[in-house]
Design a protein around this motif. Structure first.
Motif, PDB file in Angstrom:
ATOM      1  N   ALA A  33      17.180  -4.904  23.810  1.00 27.68           N
ATOM      2  CA  ALA A  33      16.210  -3.816  23.637  1.00 27.68           C
ATOM      3  C   ALA A  33      15.509  -3.865  22.290  1.00 27.68           C
ATOM      4  CB  ALA A  33      16.906  -2.470  23.824  1.00 27.68           C
ATOM      5  N   SER A  34      16.166  -4.370  21.274  1.00 25.09           N
ATOM      6  CA  SER A  34      15.541  -4.447  19.940  1.00 25.09           C
ATOM      7  C   SER A  34      14.992  -5.836  19.645  1.00 25.09           C
ATOM      8  CB  SER A  34      16.561  -4.069  18.857  1.00 25.09           C
ATOM      9  OG  SER A  34      17.612  -5.024  18.787  1.00 25.09           O
ATOM     10  N   ALA A  35      14.935  -6.687  20.659  1.00 23.39           N
ATOM     11  CA  ALA A  35      14.635  -8.101  20.421  1.00 23.39           C
ATOM     12  C   ALA A  35      13.147  -8.417  20.398  1.00 23.39           C
ATOM     13  CB  ALA A  35      15.332  -8.968  21.476  1.00 23.39           C
ATOM     14  N   SER A  36      12.440  -7.801  19.461  1.00 23.23           N
ATOM     15  CA  SER A  36      11.102  -8.299  19.126  1.00 23.23           C
ATOM     16  C   SER A  36      11.224  -9.058  17.809  1.00 23.23           C
ATOM     17  CB  SER A  36      10.095  -7.151  18.991  1.00 23.23           C
ATOM     18  OG  SER A  36      10.329  -6.409  17.799  1.00 23.23           O
ATOM     19  N   ARG A  37      10.368 -10.008  17.610  1.00 21.94           N
ATOM     20  CA  ARG A  37      10.448 -10.820  16.385  1.00 21.94           C
ATOM     21  C   ARG A  37      10.362  -9.948  15.137  1.00 21.94           C
ATOM     22  NH1 ARG A  37       7.406 -13.991  19.826  1.00 21.94           N
ATOM     23  NH2 ARG A  37       5.461 -13.058  19.077  1.00 21.94           N
TER      24      ARG A  37
ATOM     25  N   TRP B 280      11.203   1.763  28.383  1.00 24.53           N
ATOM     26  CA  TRP B 280      10.099   2.088  29.287  1.00 24.53           C
ATOM     27  C   TRP B 280       9.769   0.906  30.199  1.00 24.53           C
ATOM     28  CZ3 TRP B 280       9.241   6.955  29.753  1.00 24.53           C
ATOM     29  CH2 TRP B 280       8.178   7.388  30.560  1.00 24.53           C
ATOM     30  N   ALA B 281       9.892  -0.299  29.665  1.00 25.10           N
ATOM     31  CA  ALA B 281       9.678  -1.487  30.497  1.00 25.10           C
ATOM     32  C   ALA B 281      10.711  -1.557  31.622  1.00 25.10           C
ATOM     33  CB  ALA B 281       9.751  -2.745  29.638  1.00 25.10           C
ATOM     34  N   LEU B 282      11.971  -1.253  31.308  1.00 26.42           N
ATOM     35  CA  LEU B 282      13.007  -1.240  32.338  1.00 26.42           C
ATOM     36  C   LEU B 282      12.735  -0.162  33.377  1.00 26.42           C
ATOM     37  CD1 LEU B 282      16.371  -1.723  30.385  1.00 26.42           C
ATOM     38  CD2 LEU B 282      15.156  -3.395  31.775  1.00 26.42           C
ATOM     39  N   LEU B 283      12.329   1.009  32.906  1.00 27.42           N
ATOM     40  CA  LEU B 283      12.056   2.111  33.820  1.00 27.42           C
ATOM     41  C   LEU B 283      10.952   1.730  34.807  1.00 27.42           C
ATOM     42  CD1 LEU B 283      11.815   5.851  32.845  1.00 27.42           C
ATOM     43  CD2 LEU B 283      10.076   4.820  34.303  1.00 27.42           C
ATOM     44  N   MET B 284       9.875   1.167  34.306  1.00 31.09           N
ATOM     45  CA  MET B 284       8.756   0.806  35.166  1.00 31.09           C
ATOM     46  C   MET B 284       9.115  -0.350  36.094  1.00 31.09           C
ATOM     47  SD  MET B 284       5.480   1.244  32.611  1.00 31.09           S
ATOM     48  CE  MET B 284       4.319   1.301  33.963  1.00 31.09           C
ATOM     49  N   THR B 285       9.865  -1.315  35.581  1.00 31.02           N
ATOM     50  CA  THR B 285      10.269  -2.457  36.398  1.00 31.02           C
ATOM     51  C   THR B 285      11.160  -2.017  37.544  1.00 31.02           C
ATOM     52  OG1 THR B 285      10.107  -3.942  34.506  1.00 31.02           O
ATOM     53  CG2 THR B 285      11.427  -4.696  36.359  1.00 31.02           C
ATOM     54  N   ALA B 286      12.118  -1.126  37.241  1.00 24.26           N
ATOM     55  CA  ALA B 286      13.027  -0.647  38.282  1.00 24.26           C
ATOM     56  C   ALA B 286      12.307   0.245  39.285  1.00 24.26           C
ATOM     57  CB  ALA B 286      14.193   0.105  37.651  1.00 24.26           C
ATOM     58  N   SER B 287      11.414   1.089  38.791  1.00 21.64           N
ATOM     59  CA  SER B 287      10.756   2.040  39.687  1.00 21.64           C
ATOM     60  C   SER B 287       9.865   1.347  40.704  1.00 21.64           C
ATOM     61  CB  SER B 287       9.936   3.054  38.889  1.00 21.64           C
ATOM     62  OG  SER B 287       8.823   2.422  38.284  1.00 21.64           O
TER      63      SER B 287
END
Length: 268
Positions: free
Chosen positions: A231-235, A52-59
């Motif tokens: 994409a899975s890189a949260s602590r 969702w972060a990628l989607l919003m950043t690209a949009s």
């Protein structure tokens, strides 16, 4: 690779810190009765959040705007500069409707999006009604979606699922997101689609190959975002994944059943 499994005469277990296992020859491991472990379930929301972060950043062309500002080019406000696309009320197409695809649909509900999905096996009607999604063909999904996001495993059927024909079907204003596997998208076809304006933009967390070569023409495009498979890189999520991988490894070395096993038929 198969030759590694065949040549490792003392190999007892393979433990992968990931959900996907397309990089492991499962058939070869099973033939040698070697259990293969992975880490399912724990990265669903983390990956959906990042998608969702990628989607919003690209949009909204955030990286282009950041580069523009840092370069010192921002002088005044302009009514038609760096125009992006609305997310609220747009049509979202989800390819693959497992845990992550469903998590994406739940997030899309908050933006009042029309949600289409396609996958190999249709979900039950109750789930479709709960998430407010419609099952359609891949062709219709591509033709109608403003945003297309990929959440299907890499297989013989999905390798280069996106090539020239698929990009021709998409809207010129559409944006493609891929946080699944790089091999699902033909990189050369993607370059042609982005550079020729067949689609408006794309955001990738995965590439073919990985890492992406420094001389890839994709890296020259302003309408493409590429992140290094994070994409899975949260602590919190990576710690859970590591613990699951260790559990699989210890169980395999002890001769016990792996708690998260890809090929349980080795125990039959």
């Amino acid at each position: 690779p198969t030759y590694l499994i065949e040549s490792a005469t003392s190999l007892k277990v393979i433990s992968q810190m990931a959900v996907g296992y397309d990089n492991i020859d499962i058939a070869a491991a099973t033939a040698k009765m070697i259990p293969v472990g992975h880490t399912p379930g724990v990265l669903t929301d983390t990956t959906a959040d990042f998608t969702w972060a990628l989607l919003m950043t690209a949009s909204r062309r955030l990286l282009e705007a950041d580069r523009f500002t840092r370069s010192g080019l921002w002088k005044t406000w302009e009514p038609d500069f760096l125009l992006g696309a609305n997310i609220t009320g747009a049509t979202l197409g989800i390819i693959g409707f497992g845990r992550i695809g469903q998590a994406i649909a739940r997030r899309a509900q908050g933006f009042d999006m029309k949600i289409l999905y396609t996958c190999k096996n249709r979900s039950d009607l109750h789930l479709e009604n709960t998430l407010g999604v419609d099952f359609v063909s891949l062709e219709r999904l591509l033709e109608e979606s403003d945003f297309v996001t990929i959440h299907t495993p890499l297989s013989q059927d999905t390798y280069h699922l996106f090539s020239d024909r698929q990009f021709e079907l998409m809207k010129p204003s559409a944006i493609l997101i891929n946080t699944a596997r790089g091999g699902i998208v033909d990189a050369k076809a993607l370059y042609r689609a982005l550079s020729q304006g067949k689609i408006a933009g794309a955001a990738l967390d995965v590439t073919e190959p990985e890492p992406i070569p420094s001389d890839s023409p994709l890296l020259t495009l302003d309408n493409l975002i590429i992140t290094p498979h994070i994409a899975s890189a949260s602590r919190q999520t990576r710690e859970k994944m590591a613990n699951m991988a260790v559990e699989n490894l210890i169980a395999g070395l002890k001769g016990d059943r792996l708690p998260y096993c890809v090929n349980p038929e080795v125990y039959h």
